[in-house]
Every structure is written in structure tokens, then in C-alpha cells.
Design a protein around this motif. Sequence first.
Motif, PDB file in Angstrom:
ATOM      1  N   ASN A  23       0.807  -1.217   0.000  1.00 32.90           N
ATOM      2  CA  ASN A  23       0.000   0.000   0.000  1.00 32.90           C
ATOM      3  C   ASN A  23       0.847   1.278   0.000  1.00 32.90           C
ATOM      4  OD1 ASN A  23      -2.403   1.534   0.098  1.00 32.90           O
ATOM      5  ND2 ASN A  23      -2.258   1.682   2.316  1.00 32.90           N
ATOM      6  N   GLY A  24       1.888   1.332   0.816  1.00 27.62           N
ATOM      7  CA  GLY A  24       2.731   2.524   0.882  1.00 27.62           C
ATOM      8  C   GLY A  24       3.430   2.811  -0.431  1.00 27.62           C
ATOM      9  N   ILE A  25       3.862   1.770  -1.114  1.00 27.76           N
ATOM     10  CA  ILE A  25       4.550   1.951  -2.390  1.00 27.76           C
ATOM     11  C   ILE A  25       3.556   2.369  -3.473  1.00 27.76           C
ATOM     12  CG2 ILE A  25       5.795   0.701  -4.209  1.00 27.76           C
ATOM     13  CD1 ILE A  25       7.268  -0.787  -1.954  1.00 27.76           C
ATOM     14  N   VAL A  26       2.355   1.790  -3.459  1.00 27.63           N
ATOM     15  CA  VAL A  26       1.329   2.189  -4.432  1.00 27.63           C
ATOM     16  C   VAL A  26       0.967   3.655  -4.232  1.00 27.63           C
ATOM     17  CG1 VAL A  26      -1.063   1.843  -5.160  1.00 27.63           C
ATOM     18  CG2 VAL A  26       0.417  -0.128  -4.782  1.00 27.63           C
ATOM     19  N   GLU A  27       0.764   4.069  -2.982  1.00 26.80           N
ATOM     20  CA  GLU A  27       0.432   5.475  -2.710  1.00 26.80           C
ATOM     21  C   GLU A  27       1.546   6.402  -3.183  1.00 26.80           C
ATOM     22  OE1 GLU A  27      -0.620   6.256   1.361  1.00 26.80           O
ATOM     23  OE2 GLU A  27      -2.377   4.931   1.278  1.00 26.80           O
ATOM     24  N   ALA A  28       2.799   6.014  -2.950  1.00 25.81           N
ATOM     25  CA  ALA A  28       3.934   6.840  -3.368  1.00 25.81           C
ATOM     26  C   ALA A  28       4.011   6.937  -4.893  1.00 25.81           C
ATOM     27  CB  ALA A  28       5.234   6.265  -2.800  1.00 25.81           C
ATOM     28  N   GLY A  29       3.796   5.823  -5.594  1.00 28.80           N
ATOM     29  CA  GLY A  29       3.806   5.847  -7.058  1.00 28.80           C
ATOM     30  C   GLY A  29       2.667   6.681  -7.614  1.00 28.80           C
ATOM     31  N   GLN A  30       1.487   6.556  -7.022  1.00 27.02           N
ATOM     32  CA  GLN A  30       0.337   7.350  -7.461  1.00 27.02           C
ATOM     33  C   GLN A  30       0.582   8.837  -7.210  1.00 27.02           C
ATOM     34  OE1 GLN A  30      -2.680   5.295  -5.190  1.00 27.02           O
ATOM     35  NE2 GLN A  30      -3.361   4.121  -6.977  1.00 27.02           N
ATOM     36  N   PHE A  31       1.244   9.162  -6.114  1.00 19.33           N
ATOM     37  CA  PHE A  31       1.571  10.556  -5.815  1.00 19.33           C
ATOM     38  C   PHE A  31       2.441  11.152  -6.925  1.00 19.33           C
ATOM     39  CE2 PHE A  31       4.774  13.487  -4.151  1.00 19.33           C
ATOM     40  CZ  PHE A  31       3.967  14.536  -3.759  1.00 19.33           C
ATOM     41  N   ILE A  32       3.470  10.421  -7.337  1.00 16.55           N
ATOM     42  CA  ILE A  32       4.362  10.907  -8.402  1.00 16.55           C
ATOM     43  C   ILE A  32       3.562  11.151  -9.682  1.00 16.55           C
ATOM     44  CG2 ILE A  32       6.302  10.247  -9.917  1.00 16.55           C
ATOM     45  CD1 ILE A  32       7.256  10.974  -7.123  1.00 16.55           C
ATOM     46  N   VAL A  33       2.725  10.206 -10.065  1.00 10.96           N
ATOM     47  CA  VAL A  33       1.937  10.332 -11.292  1.00 10.96           C
ATOM     48  C   VAL A  33       0.967  11.513 -11.196  1.00 10.96           C
ATOM     49  CG1 VAL A  33       0.191   9.217 -12.738  1.00 10.96           C
ATOM     50  CG2 VAL A  33       2.167   7.920 -11.935  1.00 10.96           C
ATOM     51  N   ASN A  34       0.225  11.589 -10.117  1.00 15.43           N
ATOM     52  CA  ASN A  34      -0.763  12.661  -9.966  1.00 15.43           C
ATOM     53  C   ASN A  34      -0.111  14.034  -9.907  1.00 15.43           C
ATOM     54  OD1 ASN A  34      -2.806  10.747  -9.928  1.00 15.43           O
ATOM     55  ND2 ASN A  34      -2.862  10.643  -7.698  1.00 15.43           N
ATOM     56  N   ARG A  35       1.030  14.115  -9.252  1.00 20.23           N
ATOM     57  CA  ARG A  35       1.712  15.407  -9.116  1.00 20.23           C
ATOM     58  C   ARG A  35       2.287  15.902 -10.436  1.00 20.23           C
ATOM     59  NH1 ARG A  35       4.987  17.800  -4.261  1.00 20.23           N
ATOM     60  NH2 ARG A  35       6.049  19.501  -5.298  1.00 20.23           N
ATOM     61  N   TYR A  36       2.747  14.987 -11.312  1.00 22.39           N
ATOM     62  CA  TYR A  36       3.498  15.417 -12.494  1.00 22.39           C
ATOM     63  C   TYR A  36       2.844  15.157 -13.842  1.00 22.39           C
ATOM     64  CZ  TYR A  36       7.115  16.601  -9.259  1.00 22.39           C
ATOM     65  OH  TYR A  36       7.810  17.174  -8.240  1.00 22.39           O
ATOM     66  N   ARG A  37       1.682  14.555 -13.883  1.00 22.82           N
ATOM     67  CA  ARG A  37       1.048  14.302 -15.181  1.00 22.82           C
ATOM     68  C   ARG A  37       0.849  15.615 -15.957  1.00 22.82           C
ATOM     69  NH1 ARG A  37      -3.321  10.229 -14.776  1.00 22.82           N
ATOM     70  NH2 ARG A  37      -1.593   8.844 -15.147  1.00 22.82           N
ATOM     71  N   GLU A  38       0.217  16.587 -15.349  1.00 22.01           N
ATOM     72  CA  GLU A  38      -0.020  17.871 -16.014  1.00 22.01           C
ATOM     73  C   GLU A  38       1.291  18.624 -16.226  1.00 22.01           C
ATOM     74  OE1 GLU A  38      -2.463  21.950 -15.129  1.00 22.01           O
ATOM     75  OE2 GLU A  38      -3.416  20.059 -14.538  1.00 22.01           O
ATOM     76  N   PHE A  39       2.183  18.557 -15.255  1.00 15.05           N
ATOM     77  CA  PHE A  39       3.487  19.210 -15.360  1.00 15.05           C
ATOM     78  C   PHE A  39       4.261  18.701 -16.580  1.00 15.05           C
ATOM     79  CE2 PHE A  39       8.048  19.246 -14.229  1.00 15.05           C
ATOM     80  CZ  PHE A  39       8.232  20.607 -13.975  1.00 15.05           C
ATOM     81  N   LEU A  40       4.252  17.396 -16.810  1.00 16.52           N
ATOM     82  CA  LEU A  40       4.947  16.814 -17.959  1.00 16.52           C
ATOM     83  C   LEU A  40       4.300  17.260 -19.267  1.00 16.52           C
ATOM     84  CD1 LEU A  40       5.669  13.231 -16.586  1.00 16.52           C
ATOM     85  CD2 LEU A  40       7.308  15.102 -16.890  1.00 16.52           C
ATOM     86  N   ASN A  41       2.973  17.318 -19.303  1.00 15.47           N
ATOM     87  CA  ASN A  41       2.290  17.815 -20.504  1.00 15.47           C
ATOM     88  C   ASN A  41       2.652  19.269 -20.771  1.00 15.47           C
ATOM     89  OD1 ASN A  41       0.947  15.454 -21.260  1.00 15.47           O
ATOM     90  ND2 ASN A  41      -0.732  15.853 -19.847  1.00 15.47           N
ATOM     91  N   ASP A  42       2.727  20.090 -19.723  1.00 18.05           N
ATOM     92  CA  ASP A  42       3.128  21.490 -19.877  1.00 18.05           C
ATOM     93  C   ASP A  42       4.560  21.598 -20.385  1.00 18.05           C
ATOM     94  OD1 ASP A  42       0.629  22.285 -19.011  1.00 18.05           O
ATOM     95  OD2 ASP A  42       1.304  22.774 -16.956  1.00 18.05           O
ATOM     96  N   MET A  43       5.436  20.714 -19.908  1.00 20.92           N
ATOM     97  CA  MET A  43       6.829  20.718 -20.378  1.00 20.92           C
ATOM     98  C   MET A  43       6.900  20.405 -21.867  1.00 20.92           C
ATOM     99  SD  MET A  43       8.939  19.026 -17.201  1.00 20.92           S
ATOM    100  CE  MET A  43      10.426  18.863 -18.145  1.00 20.92           C
ATOM    101  N   MET A  44       6.076  19.448 -22.320  1.00 19.72           N
ATOM    102  CA  MET A  44       6.054  19.131 -23.762  1.00 19.72           C
ATOM    103  C   MET A  44       5.667  20.366 -24.560  1.00 19.72           C
ATOM    104  SD  MET A  44       4.588  15.294 -24.540  1.00 19.72           S
ATOM    105  CE  MET A  44       2.919  15.829 -24.365  1.00 19.72           C
ATOM    106  N   ALA A  61       4.846   4.046 -10.520  1.00 19.47           N
ATOM    107  CA  ALA A  61       4.619   5.232 -11.352  1.00 19.47           C
ATOM    108  C   ALA A  61       4.824   4.904 -12.826  1.00 19.47           C
ATOM    109  CB  ALA A  61       5.539   6.364 -10.925  1.00 19.47           C
ATOM    110  N   GLY A  62       5.859   4.141 -13.144  1.00 19.18           N
ATOM    111  CA  GLY A  62       6.097   3.758 -14.531  1.00 19.18           C
ATOM    112  C   GLY A  62       4.942   2.943 -15.098  1.00 19.18           C
ATOM    113  N   MET A  63       4.419   2.026 -14.302  1.00 13.18           N
ATOM    114  CA  MET A  63       3.279   1.215 -14.754  1.00 13.18           C
ATOM    115  C   MET A  63       2.057   2.099 -14.983  1.00 13.18           C
ATOM    116  SD  MET A  63       3.881  -2.010 -12.200  1.00 13.18           S
ATOM    117  CE  MET A  63       2.581  -3.072 -12.793  1.00 13.18           C
TER     118      MET A  63
END
Length: 191
Positions: free
Chosen positions: A139-160, A185-187
Amino acid sequence: IFYFLEYMETVQTPSWKRRAHAFAPTVSFKEVEAMHRALYLANLAYMDTEEEIKGGLDHDLSEWKYVTAKLNNAPGEPAHYIAISKDSLSPESSLPMGLLGRRNSLDVLIVVRGTKDFSDVLSDGLLDAVDFRGGKAHNGIVEAGQFIVNRYREFLNDMMKTYNRSNIKLTLIGHSLGAGAATIAGMLYNQ
């Protein structure tokens, strides 16, 4: 490095071949070098200041440009940093594929820190198994991976958009808890 040394032992001592594991294929020097670089990048995530991360990237890995970092962590929110390949920022890298052999992509690196302090121990301690992609995961690892994805999905699109690229080549690296979070996060990014 271990597998490279094993390979050298098989070359130098023929009797070693009897003890060699069939499931452990030889790793090339280039692969060992790539693993060493990834380990160096993972170690930078344990630095206490942004200046130390920038200095490590500038000194030893000049191909990466520091972008941002989250140095203070919380349960389910691991510390990490982001860098961009300087090569992918060059004007030639925005040309269509085939010209100069480059793609219209932005190379982005996200490096996730492993267990360093008490907040990380709390994430480690979230031992409940949760359903994840047809199986179970920590659970802790899933939450951490989801945090990375949620935090940077829009940020990465803006960078593109900012760098006028059509896609991102994302590399995720981590150590310990960070490796698990980077894998999750990669998955999720691949969905």
C-alpha cells in the motif's frame, strides 16, 4: 558489477563454468556502466539541498539539467527530483524523426528517494496489500507511485508544450522504497 566480475571469472577460470548459473546471463560492460550511472542518480536523491543535487548533476552528469525537487517528504509522498536531458533541449532535437537521427521527444528523468527518515518509515509501514493491476501490492509503495503520477502528469504535458515536443521519454529511477514507487509510477504512466 557483480555479473561483470562473474563473467571475468568464467573467462579466467574454466572450472568456474561448472558453477555458473544458467539463469544469470552475462551483462555487458555497457549495461554495468548504465547501472552505475543510475545508482549515482539514485544517490543524488538523498541529498539534503537542491544545490547539492544540482552540483552532482553539473559535476558528474553534465548531460542532465536540474528542473525541480521535493526534498521534504510525507507518508505516501516520497522525496524526489526531476531533470531534463540537455541534449533533448537542443534545437536539433525538435526536428522530425529521421533528420539528424533524433526524435521529437523530451528526455525527462524522475528520481525517487528511498527510506531516509521517519516519514519514509511510515510509508514503509503501510503494510496492507492492496489490489493493483490484477495482483497485490504494498500500500505505501502504491500510494507513493500514485503521488508521483498525480503530481506530475499535467506538469509533464506542460513541459512538452513549453519545449515544443510531441512526446516525452520518461526515465524513472529509485532506490529501496523509491524503486518501488518509481516502478508503480512507470506502470501507471504506461496506461
